[in-house]
Scaffold this motif. Sequence first.
Motif, PDB file in Angstrom:
ATOM      1  N   LEU B 126      -6.936   5.127 -10.733  1.00  0.00           N
ATOM      2  CA  LEU B 126      -7.244   5.044 -12.255  1.00  0.00           C
ATOM      3  C   LEU B 126      -7.372   3.778 -12.521  1.00  0.00           C
ATOM      4  O   LEU B 126      -8.194   3.112 -13.188  1.00  0.00           O
ATOM      5  N   HIS B 127      -6.328   2.763 -12.138  1.00  0.00           N
ATOM      6  CA  HIS B 127      -6.328   1.397 -12.659  1.00  0.00           C
ATOM      7  C   HIS B 127      -7.122   0.206 -11.639  1.00  0.00           C
ATOM      8  O   HIS B 127      -7.314  -0.840 -12.137  1.00  0.00           O
ATOM      9  N   GLY B 128      -7.087   0.869 -10.254  1.00  0.00           N
ATOM     10  CA  GLY B 128      -7.637  -0.358  -9.481  1.00  0.00           C
ATOM     11  C   GLY B 128      -9.396   0.151  -9.139  1.00  0.00           C
ATOM     12  O   GLY B 128      -9.688   1.307  -9.343  1.00  0.00           O
ATOM     13  N   SER B 129      -9.550  -0.459  -8.150  1.00  0.00           N
ATOM     14  CA  SER B 129     -10.922  -0.271  -7.567  1.00  0.00           C
ATOM     15  C   SER B 129     -10.821  -0.027  -6.106  1.00  0.00           C
ATOM     16  O   SER B 129     -11.667  -0.138  -5.398  1.00  0.00           O
ATOM     17  N   MET B 130      -9.605   0.697  -5.672  1.00  0.00           N
ATOM     18  CA  MET B 130      -9.608   1.034  -4.224  1.00  0.00           C
ATOM     19  C   MET B 130      -9.791   2.539  -4.116  1.00  0.00           C
ATOM     20  O   MET B 130     -10.244   3.343  -5.230  1.00  0.00           O
ATOM     21  N   ASN B 131     -10.203   2.491  -3.003  1.00  0.00           N
ATOM     22  CA  ASN B 131     -10.404   4.287  -2.551  1.00  0.00           C
ATOM     23  C   ASN B 131      -9.168   4.845  -2.067  1.00  0.00           C
ATOM     24  O   ASN B 131      -7.995   4.067  -1.927  1.00  0.00           O
ATOM     25  N   LYS B 132      -8.982   6.117  -1.874  1.00  0.00           N
ATOM     26  CA  LYS B 132      -7.688   6.764  -1.665  1.00  0.00           C
ATOM     27  C   LYS B 132      -6.888   6.338  -0.561  1.00  0.00           C
ATOM     28  O   LYS B 132      -5.770   6.258  -0.516  1.00  0.00           O
ATOM     29  N   ARG B 133      -7.709   5.893   0.705  1.00  0.00           N
ATOM     30  CA  ARG B 133      -6.777   5.648   1.695  1.00  0.00           C
ATOM     31  C   ARG B 133      -6.126   4.265   1.426  1.00  0.00           C
ATOM     32  O   ARG B 133      -4.962   4.100   1.894  1.00  0.00           O
ATOM     33  N   GLU B 134      -6.732   3.433   0.737  1.00  0.00           N
ATOM     34  CA  GLU B 134      -6.190   2.134   0.385  1.00  0.00           C
ATOM     35  C   GLU B 134      -5.167   2.379  -0.534  1.00  0.00           C
ATOM     36  O   GLU B 134      -3.950   1.693  -0.331  1.00  0.00           O
ATOM     37  N   ALA B 135      -5.251   3.213  -1.514  1.00  0.00           N
ATOM     38  CA  ALA B 135      -4.180   3.557  -2.455  1.00  0.00           C
ATOM     39  C   ALA B 135      -2.794   3.917  -1.706  1.00  0.00           C
ATOM     40  O   ALA B 135      -1.890   3.479  -1.950  1.00  0.00           O
ATOM     41  N   ARG B 136      -3.147   4.909  -0.622  1.00  0.00           N
ATOM     42  CA  ARG B 136      -2.118   5.429   0.291  1.00  0.00           C
ATOM     43  C   ARG B 136      -1.362   4.448   0.850  1.00  0.00           C
ATOM     44  O   ARG B 136      -0.192   4.420   0.752  1.00  0.00           O
ATOM     45  N   GLU B 137      -2.082   3.676   1.506  1.00  0.00           N
ATOM     46  CA  GLU B 137      -1.544   2.436   2.341  1.00  0.00           C
ATOM     47  C   GLU B 137      -0.500   1.618   1.555  1.00  0.00           C
ATOM     48  O   GLU B 137       0.378   1.304   1.748  1.00  0.00           O
ATOM     49  N   LEU B 138      -1.296   1.030   0.296  1.00  0.00           N
ATOM     50  CA  LEU B 138      -0.489   0.230  -0.719  1.00  0.00           C
ATOM     51  C   LEU B 138       0.888   1.026  -1.231  1.00  0.00           C
ATOM     52  O   LEU B 138       1.889   0.293  -1.188  1.00  0.00           O
ATOM     53  N   SER B 139       0.728   2.092  -1.416  1.00  0.00           N
ATOM     54  CA  SER B 139       1.850   3.041  -1.941  1.00  0.00           C
ATOM     55  C   SER B 139       3.066   3.032  -1.002  1.00  0.00           C
ATOM     56  O   SER B 139       4.251   2.764  -1.257  1.00  0.00           O
ATOM     57  N   ASP B 141       3.567   0.915   1.563  1.00  0.00           N
ATOM     58  CA  ASP B 141       3.726  -0.329   1.656  1.00  0.00           C
ATOM     59  C   ASP B 141       4.818  -0.490   0.382  1.00  0.00           C
ATOM     60  O   ASP B 141       5.853  -1.258   0.720  1.00  0.00           O
ATOM     61  N   MET B 142       4.603  -0.354  -0.683  1.00  0.00           N
ATOM     62  CA  MET B 142       5.481  -0.686  -2.007  1.00  0.00           C
ATOM     63  C   MET B 142       6.600   0.188  -1.632  1.00  0.00           C
ATOM     64  O   MET B 142       7.961  -0.264  -1.979  1.00  0.00           O
ATOM     65  N   LEU B 143       6.655   1.606  -1.340  1.00  0.00           N
ATOM     66  CA  LEU B 143       7.905   2.139  -1.060  1.00  0.00           C
ATOM     67  C   LEU B 143       8.874   1.539  -0.095  1.00  0.00           C
ATOM     68  O   LEU B 143      10.119   1.528  -0.396  1.00  0.00           O
ATOM     69  N   ASN B 144       8.383   0.809   0.879  1.00  0.00           N
ATOM     70  CA  ASN B 144       8.982   0.393   1.981  1.00  0.00           C
ATOM     71  C   ASN B 144       9.455  -0.870   1.395  1.00  0.00           C
ATOM     72  O   ASN B 144      10.849  -1.461   1.748  1.00  0.00           O
TER      73      ASN B 144
END
Lengths: 331, 335
Positions: B126-139, B141-144
């Motif tokens: 919703l807030h960024g301009s990333m695709n689903k795969r990037e969003a998953r990777e970032l998430s 990464d953040m959980l880590n």
Amino acid sequence: MTGEPLISVHDLSVHFPIGGAGFGQKRFVHAVDRVSIDIAPGTFFGLVGESGSGKTTLGRALLKAVPLTSGHVQYTENGIDFDLRDISKADLKEYRKRCQLIFQDPYAALSPRMTVRDIIAEPLEVMKITSSREETDERVREIAAMCRINIEHLRRFPHAFSGGQRQRISIARALVCKPRFLVADECVAALDVSIQADILNLLNSLQKDLGLTFLFISHDLSVVAHTCDHVAVMYLGQIVESAPTKKLFANTRHPYTKTLLSAIPHLDPDAEKTAIKLEGEIPSPINPPPGCKFHTRCPYARDRCKVESPEWREFDEDHFAACHFSEELSL
Amino acid sequence: MSRSLLSVDNLTVKFKTDEGMVTAVDAVSFELKQGEILGLVGESGSGKSVTAKSLMLLNAGNTTYGGDSKIVLHNEDRDIDVLSAKEQRDMMAIRGGAISMIFQEPMASFAPAITIGDQMVEQLLLHGSMNKREARELSIDMLNRVGISDAKARFNQYAFELSGGMRQRAMIAMALSTQPKLLIADEPTTALDVTIQAQVLDLMKDLIAEFGMAVLLITHDLGVIAQTADRVAVMYLGKIVETGSVRQIIRAPKHPYTKGLLKALPDLDDLGAPLTPVAGDIPSPLERPAGCVFHTRCPEIIAGRCNTIIPEITDLGDGHSVSCLAAEPSMVTSA
């Protein structure tokens, strides 16, 4: 400890079965596991620990509000003697006149449909302590004055009162049948700090005036330190350290007590940060770790801790702890 | 001097209830600079949470804001007038884009029937301009980053499968993954045990320093404030009664209420010291006292003045200000 303890707990375990009746081994939550403590008459006995450590279950066990799996709880006062393990129904009724519970949440503990007078009077009626309405009213007024409840307020309903006032009403209800022993389970946790101090002072003065004995359960070590004469620290169903308050703070013997102490955020922004940081969270009481139960999080754990359960040792008069290496650690 | 990020000016919030209008926040003004941690302390009912929710327009439908109340968020490209935000892009910015919020009870804040991962990805999309795969990777990464072990497995779990401390970490990971300019943390550690609280506070401090965001930290615990915040605002019955740096407030409090709060706290270094409660009870919000709101409980009350005159904000210098008649210059000189 001098003299006879009011409550003597010996090797007490409370296990709750979980899961349905299936094949294979039945599983248990080891809520309280082989605990032994003595509570001297006229003391404020503090019990601290994180959520899930079994504090509340231990408190309830002392009131026989949960079934005791094994071990003994003995209540002794003026030649009256109760063994809670196999107490008869008639004796249990007698026992409950002497022991009462103060609850955590004063918003949930009071019936919204009863007046303050009726709330405080209920135990007297249920236990048939008073014989006439006049006698009941007199007793209610007496205890209300002691707990600093305005007599005018007795006709009102609980919704009209703030958290602090409600907690005073629950204290009055607990005290109305003249108990000797009270379990106060997190009784200031739901209150604001300015009110918390007021309730703690009230409990203290009541304890002195009436010679009561308290088991004061709290997760807040600084509150316990200020209120209690003696503190026991609980972790995963076991008591890891127990000592008179001053000794516990001056001469900590168990690494868990030390970490609890150092985890409290200090009021001085420039305070030196000597905190021992605990890794991870409290393990599940269904499968408690073998050996010393604290070894999975203990920064000082060694191989011996993983296999051998530490003995409950007396380090100083009335100062007990369960740690293999307490002498070697500079806590 | 870093740039101002948020200005709250004369914020008044009232709720329409069956018993009448309740004033929850009364003419509150404060400023938040970039990278600054402002602690908002006060007891229950003091209006801390309502103030915070106003910044994201999250108050309930029966809310009225004062006519001259103004909240301005100085976003990168332009200023957003929060209270009159209507445009989609402004609403997106104040709710999750430039401002993120961590709530007290993480169990109640996660949707119970959607996995942690899906909730994190949804807001990123919703807030960024990333695709689903990037969003998953970032998430993941953040959980880590927030110290959740086995983040890939946790990503596919539901909130109920996590412990309290873990949920709060996931909440932090989620709030920070959109890289907000301002983080509102409403009692983020109140539901946690002390040992877990210490872990979560450390984590928050590290991440705040790394991302360089501003934080509005709401708590009733002065110890947490002392260890975390740069500046403090003390609230009582909807008013900010004192503002200053952490050291000014803790070491040299000027308002009788701040002094009372500090005295009521048990001190671990002095076990024998008696606890001094603040006298009396918090008045009902329906019956706000006239004059200074604190005068009904104040030990330093000036008869005939405090119960009639509303105190002005007195600047004591060095960013320390107090709202108390006894501190006003006319009083100090005449005394």
